[in-house]
Design an enzyme around this catalytic site. Structure first.
Site, PDB file in Angstrom:
ATOM      1  N   ASP A  25       2.014   5.160   0.020  1.00 42.38           N
ATOM      2  CA  ASP A  25       1.588   6.322   0.802  1.00 42.38           C
ATOM      3  C   ASP A  25       1.853   7.577  -0.018  1.00 42.38           C
ATOM      4  OD1 ASP A  25       0.741   7.927   2.818  1.00 42.38           O
ATOM      5  OD2 ASP A  25       2.452   7.578   4.147  1.00 42.38           O
ATOM      6  N   LYS A  74       0.857  -1.179   0.000  1.00 44.18           N
ATOM      7  CA  LYS A  74       0.000   0.000   0.000  1.00 44.18           C
ATOM      8  C   LYS A  74       0.899   1.237   0.000  1.00 44.18           C
ATOM      9  CE  LYS A  74      -3.957   2.183   2.241  1.00 44.18           C
ATOM     10  NZ  LYS A  74      -3.416   3.556   2.050  1.00 44.18           N
ATOM     11  N   GLU A 122       2.923   1.193   5.282  1.00 45.42           N
ATOM     12  CA  GLU A 122       1.588   1.612   5.707  1.00 45.42           C
ATOM     13  C   GLU A 122       0.628   0.439   5.775  1.00 45.42           C
ATOM     14  OE1 GLU A 122      -1.896   4.848   4.480  1.00 45.42           O
ATOM     15  OE2 GLU A 122      -0.219   4.454   3.130  1.00 45.42           O
TER      16      GLU A 122
END
Length: 334
Positions: free
Chosen positions: A46, A44, A185
């Site tokens: 950021d 994921k 993240e």
């Protein structure tokens, strides 16, 4: 690696018009990674969600909310023209990597900012994770595994401003554990048999090590240190309204605290944007958005253990947390 085939994908018979804009597919927040062979996982990132449109006479870089931010990403735009396709739409995330190879939202914002910064816009990298259109063919109806098969030869192996967001088919729980151990993240899980659909759906899921969302800054509390910031007062959207969701008092340096205080004092207003009475608070025009990392929501709809991660102008409303349209936060407030 060979270039993706220029022949139309299976099931198409004639060229499709190139969309002016595509509403992005968004991930639903879940507590645990899904199980099964039909799921693939990615890091994921950021950063800022973007769509890169390569057109015959120009390149456009479009934000999640539909704004044209092409001038802010000159390196990405220049490299997109060199991919070798007359028309193309890539879906992905713009990030700046720290010295550990992790995406850092604060570094990205400083690279994009108008003030002098140690970070240059040329440091911004676009990680492509989906291919939505190529040379006259709309790929959104294809399953993800076929879209990725077409995407890989276009960007795989590149090490410049445009790179491939690697996809792995692994045990989701183990991948998530490793991601959190490395300070990332979180992870994204995607169903490889599903077509591309706008909005949130169970076919894309996000599992975060900590929660991260955007909230409108509606005021601040001064610090006991003269000229510094004590606490930001934050609001979420509830339809067309703003509702107070608590404050954030950590996450900034000594210098940034003073800079933020000065910036917000210039936006002070006598009319609060939310229904809130707080002794000593200074209310401001609701024109700035704070990126905030937090652990959970309290029972009365306030952020728990919130930490400041970045700030931006409220010109792209799409990313502001909306209580009335999500199951990720507290129960909608009356």
């Amino acid at each position: 690696m060979a270039r993706a085939s220029s022949k139309p994908p299976r099931g198409t018979s004639s060229p499709d018009p190139m969309p002016e804009r595509i509403d992005p597919c968004l991930a639903v927040l879940v507590d645990k990674p899904p199980k099964g062979p039909d799921w693939a996982f990615e890091v994921k990132w950021d950063g800022y969600r973007l769509a890169v449109h390569v057109e015959p006479d120009r390149v456009r870089i479009i934000t999640r909310g539909g704004y044209d931010w092409t001038p802010r990403f000159p390196s990405i735009a220049a490299e997109a023209r060199q991919l070798g396709y007359e028309t193309l739409i890539l879906d992905g995330e713009a990030v700046v990597l720290d010295d550990q190879g992790r995406s850092d939202f604060g570094m990205l914002q400083r690279a994009l900012g108008k003030r002098p910064s140690l970070h240059d816009p040329r440091e911004i990298i676009f990680f492509a994770f989906d291919l939505l259109y190529v040379d006259g063919w709309d790929l959104r109806r294809l399953p993800l595994r076929e879209r990725r098969w077409l995407l890989d030869p276009i960007v795989a192996g590149r090490a410049g401003a445009i790179r491939l967001s690697e996809e792995v088919q692994a045990d989701g729980d183990e991948f998530f554990r490793v991601a959190c151990e490395h300070g990332l993240e979180g992870i994204i899980a995607k169903h490889i048999e599903k077509p591309y659909r706008p909005g949130r759906g169970e076919w894309w899921q996000k599992i975060t090590c900590k929660r991260r969302d955007s909230f409108v800054i509606v005021g601040f509390e001064p610090s006991t240190v003269p000229g510094h910031l004590g606490r930001l007062l934050l609001a979420a959207r509830q339809g067309n309204d703003l509702v107070y969701v608590g404050g954030c008092g950590t996450g900034w340096s000594h210098d940034l605290s003073r800079e933020l205080r000065k910036l917000l004092e210039g936006m002070a207003t006598k009319t609060p944007a939310v229904a809130l009475k707080r002794k000593g608070a200074v209310f401001v025009e609701p024109v700035l958005v704070a990126e905030v990392e937090y652990r959970a929501w309290t029972d009365d709809g306030k952020l728990r253990h919130a930490s400041f991660k970045g700030i931006r102008e409220r010109e792209d409303e799409a990313g502001v947390f909306d209580i009335s349209k999500t199951v990720e936060g507290p129960t909608p407030l009356d």
